[in-house]
Design a protein around this motif. Sequence first.
Motif, PDB file in Angstrom:
ATOM      1  N   GLU A 462      -0.499 -19.366 -25.386  1.00  0.00           N
ATOM      2  CA  GLU A 462      -0.110 -19.231 -26.794  1.00  0.00           C
ATOM      3  C   GLU A 462      -1.061 -20.016 -27.702  1.00  0.00           C
ATOM      4  OE1 GLU A 462       4.733 -18.619 -26.509  1.00  0.00           O
ATOM      5  OE2 GLU A 462       3.898 -20.644 -26.298  1.00  0.00           O
ATOM      6  N   ARG A 463      -1.427 -21.193 -27.270  1.00  0.00           N
ATOM      7  CA  ARG A 463      -2.351 -22.001 -28.055  1.00  0.00           C
ATOM      8  C   ARG A 463      -3.725 -21.314 -28.142  1.00  0.00           C
ATOM      9  NH1 ARG A 463      -3.202 -25.457 -32.080  1.00  0.00           N
ATOM     10  NH2 ARG A 463      -4.587 -27.204 -31.604  1.00  0.00           N
ATOM     11  N   MET A 464      -4.142 -20.688 -27.063  1.00  0.00           N
ATOM     12  CA  MET A 464      -5.422 -19.996 -27.044  1.00  0.00           C
ATOM     13  C   MET A 464      -5.410 -18.802 -27.996  1.00  0.00           C
ATOM     14  SD  MET A 464      -7.498 -18.458 -23.795  1.00  0.00           S
ATOM     15  CE  MET A 464      -8.304 -16.882 -23.942  1.00  0.00           C
ATOM     16  N   GLU A 465      -4.323 -18.051 -28.024  1.00  0.00           N
ATOM     17  CA  GLU A 465      -4.246 -16.895 -28.917  1.00  0.00           C
ATOM     18  C   GLU A 465      -4.288 -17.331 -30.376  1.00  0.00           C
ATOM     19  OE1 GLU A 465      -4.575 -13.702 -28.177  1.00  0.00           O
ATOM     20  OE2 GLU A 465      -4.982 -14.519 -26.185  1.00  0.00           O
ATOM     21  N   TYR A 466      -3.684 -18.467 -30.674  1.00  0.00           N
ATOM     22  CA  TYR A 466      -3.703 -19.005 -32.030  1.00  0.00           C
ATOM     23  C   TYR A 466      -5.132 -19.348 -32.454  1.00  0.00           C
ATOM     24  CZ  TYR A 466      -2.874 -22.415 -35.791  1.00  0.00           C
ATOM     25  OH  TYR A 466      -2.894 -23.111 -36.977  1.00  0.00           O
ATOM     26  N   LEU A 467      -5.904 -19.913 -31.544  1.00  0.00           N
ATOM     27  CA  LEU A 467      -7.253 -20.365 -31.853  1.00  0.00           C
ATOM     28  C   LEU A 467      -8.322 -19.297 -31.619  1.00  0.00           C
ATOM     29  CD1 LEU A 467      -7.024 -23.886 -30.173  1.00  0.00           C
ATOM     30  CD2 LEU A 467      -7.130 -23.446 -32.634  1.00  0.00           C
ATOM     31  N   ARG A 468      -7.948 -18.161 -31.043  1.00  0.00           N
ATOM     32  CA  ARG A 468      -8.926 -17.179 -30.576  1.00  0.00           C
ATOM     33  C   ARG A 468      -9.967 -16.782 -31.615  1.00  0.00           C
ATOM     34  NH1 ARG A 468      -9.703 -13.975 -26.321  1.00  0.00           N
ATOM     35  NH2 ARG A 468      -7.743 -14.570 -25.348  1.00  0.00           N
TER      36      ARG A 468
END
Length: 727
Positions: A462-468
């Motif tokens: 989830e954190r990765m998708e936010y920062l993608r």
Amino acid sequence: MKGFISFLLFWSVNLAAQTTPVNLDFSQVAEQMPIGWNIQGNEPEVITREHPTSSGQSLRLSRTETSSDSFAYAAQVIPFDFIGKTLKLTGWLKTEQVSADGGAALWVRLDSGSNLAAFDNMAENMLKGTKAWQQIELSMEVPPDVDMLTFGTLLAGTGTAYFADLKLTLDDKPLEEAPKPTFIASEPHEFEQDSGIRISQLSTAQQQHLAVLAKVWGFVKYYHPESAKGNISMDAELFRLIPQLLTVSDTERDKKLITWINQLGELTPCDKCKESSEAALVHPAEFWLGWNLSAELNQQLARIYATELPIPHYWVKPAPRVANPVFNEKPYTDISYQDSGFRLLSLFRLWNIIHYYSPYRDLTEQPWEQVLLDAIPAIVSAKSELDYQLALAKVIYAIHDTHSQFNTRDLTLLRQFIGLNNVPADIRFIEQHAVVFKVYQENLPIRVGDVITHIDNKTITERMEYLRPLLAASNEPTRMRDLARLLLRTNDSKSEVRIMRDNQPLTLQLPALPLNTIERQNYYYEHGNSAYHRITPEIGYIRLDRIARVNLDEMMRSLANTKGLIIDIRNYPSEFVVFSLGQYLYPLPYRFVSFTRMQPDNPGQFNWSEPTIVGQVNPNYYKGKIAILINEQTQSMAEYTTMAFRGAPKAKVFGSTTAGADGNVSRITLPGGYWTSLSGIGVFYPDKTPTQRVGIVPDVFVTPTVAGIKAGRDEILEQALQYLQAD
């Protein structure tokens, strides 16, 4: 003597270009170095009071038998956009005990695109021995189409040379006062501050019209000879066209575009221009036929394509020697982010630059035309400045080039989006887990080797998708490298982190500190503080991030009797040493790389270069085994250096996938204070095996393990040592 002459002839300019020559009398000094000058290979004490009239300062170049490199030089680089016939460089020179095998000189070099146009380095008249002050003048006729001037001073051999009161003139006028050509495209237009266009939402038909406009406008910008001459303000033309095309049918749209093209100027067809049979990359014949245009508009584009382009091209030119594209664009730094016209200009400019000038455009995962179509509504409908920045960043992400990152002069919004504070720890992705690699504060409950599963109730995914949108990269290992640097960012003063330790779940409360209070380690592994040492009595170790200003001859003599040599390139070399260090590693010249370079007279075409050679005939080359260490922190020049060294006898590359972003970087300026870059030349092995996105493939693939991280081991280094120590 031959070494420095070859250097100046074949030098790939890596200096930051200034707009005019500066500090030619060496009077402006910062930290004991003359401002505006790049100085290499020199002993200390650069500025002195020695002067022909005792009323100023001079530049001192000095070398001894133990000095690094084979010569010292001072240089400046400026764009040559002046009108004139005769260029002169004058200055005062004085020498003390300059050896007979060297000499002191002024030098001047003019480039036209990627070609050397003129060069003078006093090769037959260099000052040797001890000479009193004398005034020297270099004069050369300026060839047509020159666009870059490099000049400076040099000292080869040993001894000392002093240089004072340099002057550059063009037709006997100070260079900065020489006339310059004028271009309609560079003149202010009525839309400089505001396009007058505001769009709140778009229908599907309007999106299609804008996509067609983006492609036709970009085609005309780069292929129409009047545009290429700088006779058309293409940005202003775009702002006039956008409102006309928002409320029309497909047929009316194409008629308006035809009418617009017809008033741009006459077209003279050429017979043999745009030859592409030997191209490494080129757009398909009549590629515009896939844009769903009317037959008449297709014919108009075909006529434009069949016209010879002027060289130089106003909008883009090859950089000196290297030939990566240099783009000539207005920055419009003070426009409002709410201006829909400038938003679309940003998108259209970026999309077309990649379409015509990326040597790796064929490596994007999503069709580039689909990226444009998807981006138009996102760019136009962005509600806030941050939304607009993220929409632009998403387009840049789709390029899949680690060199292509979203940048802005004001980082406030992005920093708040990511987080202003950071937990004082570093993470690496190991065996598909987020693993704590470094802890920067004592007495924290988190430990090296802990596996993080959640951060502030968000999973790692989830954190990765936010920062993608901010994780543009050539390949996944590099994306995860960059994600790891951002994972523990937060705007709070603390962060809740869930971990697994020895198969036991734990929830930890950790402090989050302002970024500037944490002195983070640059690279995962930093063995020793010097550029080289013996890591064991019989194994030498070189780390290239510390190699700047090292005397390579002295270094290699001190390591010559070792059994093996480690060259650690899990970092970014602090100095370009491909050829200077490479000559010690090879017994014979070795072809290690081929490039693809833009073809100025046919936008979209890239041609193969002849392979580049490292090494020379050297019976005293290093005879031991060589282990080259790489990982995802090996990027760009580090990857190029690995390519150059891996062909040495008994050399093997150890490690994992590198960043897959090689090739000199070309900056793309976007309106509103934004910019990005692209890899401007294609980099391949001589057999045309690609490196972009793939990275450097190691001979021995080694990846760290969670257990190894927990134990503090450098598993790549361990494998390399086993190879070097084996009989």
